[in-house]
Design an enzyme around this catalytic site. Sequence first.
Site, PDB file in Angstrom:
ATOM      1  N   GLU A  21       1.858   3.881   3.057  1.00  0.00           N
ATOM      2  CA  GLU A  21       2.151   3.487   3.808  1.00  0.00           C
ATOM      3  C   GLU A  21       3.268   3.464   3.936  1.00  0.00           C
ATOM      4  O   GLU A  21       3.422   2.576   4.411  1.00  0.00           O
ATOM      5  CB  GLU A  21       0.939   2.231   4.202  1.00  0.00           C
ATOM      6  CG  GLU A  21      -0.126   2.005   4.848  1.00  0.00           C
ATOM      7  CD  GLU A  21      -0.598   0.227   4.253  1.00  0.00           C
ATOM      8  OE1 GLU A  21       0.163  -0.698   4.127  1.00  0.00           O
ATOM      9  OE2 GLU A  21      -1.838   0.140   4.448  1.00  0.00           O
TER      10      GLU A  21
ATOM     11  N   HIS B 274       0.408  -1.410   0.079  1.00  0.00           N
ATOM     12  CA  HIS B 274       0.245   0.226   0.227  1.00  0.00           C
ATOM     13  C   HIS B 274       0.974   1.246  -0.310  1.00  0.00           C
ATOM     14  O   HIS B 274       1.913   1.386   0.793  1.00  0.00           O
ATOM     15  CB  HIS B 274      -1.008  -0.225   1.107  1.00  0.00           C
ATOM     16  CG  HIS B 274      -2.100  -1.503   1.043  1.00  0.00           C
ATOM     17  ND1 HIS B 274      -2.255  -1.546   1.889  1.00  0.00           N
ATOM     18  CD2 HIS B 274      -3.101  -1.586   0.002  1.00  0.00           C
ATOM     19  CE1 HIS B 274      -3.286  -3.067   2.713  1.00  0.00           C
ATOM     20  NE2 HIS B 274      -3.369  -2.676   0.287  1.00  0.00           N
TER      21      HIS B 274
ATOM     22  N   GLU C 231       1.830  -4.752  11.398  1.00  0.00           N
ATOM     23  CA  GLU C 231       0.989  -3.491  11.850  1.00  0.00           C
ATOM     24  C   GLU C 231       1.986  -2.281  12.529  1.00  0.00           C
ATOM     25  O   GLU C 231       2.312  -2.357  13.384  1.00  0.00           O
ATOM     26  CB  GLU C 231      -0.057  -2.769  11.968  1.00  0.00           C
ATOM     27  CG  GLU C 231      -1.384  -4.118  10.682  1.00  0.00           C
ATOM     28  CD  GLU C 231      -2.004  -3.236   9.662  1.00  0.00           C
ATOM     29  OE1 GLU C 231      -1.541  -2.375   9.382  1.00  0.00           O
ATOM     30  OE2 GLU C 231      -2.429  -4.185   9.641  1.00  0.00           O
TER      31      GLU C 231
ATOM     32  N   HIS D  73       2.963  -3.377   6.945  1.00  0.00           N
ATOM     33  CA  HIS D  73       2.010  -2.436   6.688  1.00  0.00           C
ATOM     34  C   HIS D  73       2.100  -1.420   7.856  1.00  0.00           C
ATOM     35  O   HIS D  73       2.922  -1.579   8.170  1.00  0.00           O
ATOM     36  CB  HIS D  73       0.689  -3.110   7.197  1.00  0.00           C
ATOM     37  CG  HIS D  73       0.247  -3.906   5.592  1.00  0.00           C
ATOM     38  ND1 HIS D  73      -0.500  -3.434   4.536  1.00  0.00           N
ATOM     39  CD2 HIS D  73       0.681  -5.457   5.132  1.00  0.00           C
ATOM     40  CE1 HIS D  73      -0.800  -4.299   3.825  1.00  0.00           C
ATOM     41  NE2 HIS D  73      -0.355  -5.730   3.713  1.00  0.00           N
TER      42      HIS D  73
END
Length: 773
Positions: free
Chosen positions: A576, A573, A755, A670
């Site tokens: 990010e 992504h 994350e 991420h």
Amino acid sequence: DCSSCKNLDPITTTVTQILRKCYPKEPLPVATVRSSYSFPLPGNAKAEPPCGGSEGKWLEGDYESDGEEEAEKDLDNEDAESKEEDYDLETDVNKLRSRPVLDRLEEELGQYEAMCPELSHNFQELESDSEEEKSLEDRTGSLPSTPSHLIPSATSVKHPNYRWRNQSVTEMGSDPGEKDFQVPLKSWTKEEKCRWDQTDEKRDIADAVQDADYCEEEDPARRHVLVLRPLPKDAAWYKKMFYPECEASINPSPGGRLESSGIMTKLLEKHQGDIPFHSPHFYKARAKCVKSIPDYKDLSFPDFWGHQPLPYSKPMLERKYGVQRDKVLDDVRRLIQPGDVIGRTVFDLDEPSHSSPGAPGCLTFFSKFESGNLRKAIQVREFEYDLIMNADVNSNQHHQWFYFEVRDMRLAVPYRFNIINCEKFNSQFNYGMQLVMYSVKEALQGRPCWLRAGHDICYYKNHYRCSAAAGEGVRGKFYYTLTFSIKFPHKDDVCYLAYHYPYTYSTMMSHLDILEQNRNPRKVYWRQQTLCQTLGGNLCPLLTVTAMPESKKRDDLEQFYNRPYVFLMARVHPGESNASWVMKGTLEFLVSSDPIADLLRKCFIFKIVPMLNPDGVINGNHRCSLSGDDLNRQWLTPNSQLHPTIYHAKGLLYYLRSIGRAPLVFCDYHGHSQKKNMFLYGCSIKETLWQAGCMVDTAVITEDVGYRTLPKILDKVAPAFVMSSCSFLVEKSRESTARVVVWKEMGVLRSYTMESTYCGCSHGLYKVSKSFK
């Protein structure tokens, strides 16, 4: 008049809600909500409709918050989110079981053997110093040892970009000029006391208002700065420096900012300083090879020049009482008192001729550089601007990432910026997060830093709606405003504002060059290859990192060949960027002389794809690739033409499994916009069934709990990691993500999404209090 009186909160809250409900709904002030950029897809292939969501599920609800009600409403939303996730859990045991299948012909897997040179290496360099003596140019020129014809990709399909997208790997490699520059990996030279020109210092102090969000108050840690020459006091210094050929022009062409008259070379000669793992020369060389839809000619100064971390920690911003209510009432005032609304477009990506930059007292905006994203800027009042972000390429949504340049500012003036087409129902900007700012004047005075900036920050639903005219979007979709105010540190400065610390494709490629140049080739086995070419014609690098065998003895070589694999990926992504910073730290640690890094290299072979979506990163996307697809939703059946990086990353994993070398650990890096700290998402059959309320027959369903080992270790040793935020549930809506597919199809027990927060830590070592230590 009553909004600041807490005793009248029940009245003002109700009145504010009524005003917001009654505010006339209107479409965004753009011709179309679709992206300003489009890319012709190869052949007859069509991108599937973009799909929303992220690993951290967020609700597309109607999030209303006035005054100080955010905390209470957030609890409600979390309950609703939890219920929705429970409903989304996969309860079919057959679908949860590992099911090794192939999504392609088995004969195709042979091409990936070339991507595992470590399994057939003869280690001749153990007997000579030739490897150590190679120049960077020699090594980088031969990096992609995988012949390009072995990898079927979109490059074989003719379309308007056919010519340059079929350039050979050598043509797209390092600039030959790189060999002239050596980059010592040492820290910036620092002085105990700030010694820059005292006249300049007095002028700045006299002119500047000490803005709280800029952290200029006295602190010993902040006085560690580079000693550089003071800047010209002429207000037109930037135009003279970056626009020498069009100094007299009112609106100089941005095309000359970093190239004209060798101005950057002169700057580098004057201001010598070495930022660890960064070289402006390498960056410039790599940036020349980048393929972008707008054909970028300009370099963003922070990415080119580099930056160093601050020598101090800063607390999250404490939100002032009633700030959101005040902002909402300001918006209402526009409607009922339109006389003071200027409404002048000063920057427009779609219609440059309609822009009116350079007007007296008006800021100048620019975003046409790598990873840049700003579509339109409208001057609302003298010191207030509405900003509109560009949608992802070939899409009409995913507005979150922004990165742009602003200049011609006044000093000691709080400028208000309203980004009016955000989409998520809530944001960490409501809970202490700030955007980041980089000042060119500060950098050239020896303080090249991205700083957390902005005050009076809040995020709320606005009155703009998507009309869905001509199929441009989802009818009735709400938009949200991110509003913040900034006092710039210098008059007539050039500043960059971004959602998060930017990390461009060129930054990544030049970083790999420097890591390879500075590793110890006697200890670190490093191979950089090309996984594939992207839709846009950019190279997607694949790295192999492990320890060199101790010797050519049979036992040492066997130990080398039999090391288990660890497969790491990042930046699927584009918005990010924090994922890339974590990957940067991972790579620097793995090639370092740290004893633990040395042990890791001796125990494992690391296969690393540091940037899975180069095109999205380059073109300023937040979530998608050039096909308009979220690549982390394409792992079940990736298309070799539309999703080449996913197709070949999965193919390499298939190959490793086919030779009995499926990774011990798979981890996809991420960033998370809704939560603080760092945490993992993993996969568990039992935990998923238990959470869904299903009966679990432990005699029939057995499961190795080893998937919890790595999170538990991280919880003990990593200060930013929070075990309680981890989840091992498998949702139906996540069945096509990397984490779930690698777990299910490759049989990798320890398959994770990691994350990292955009905001900060709420506990432990990295939680920063208001008072600086």
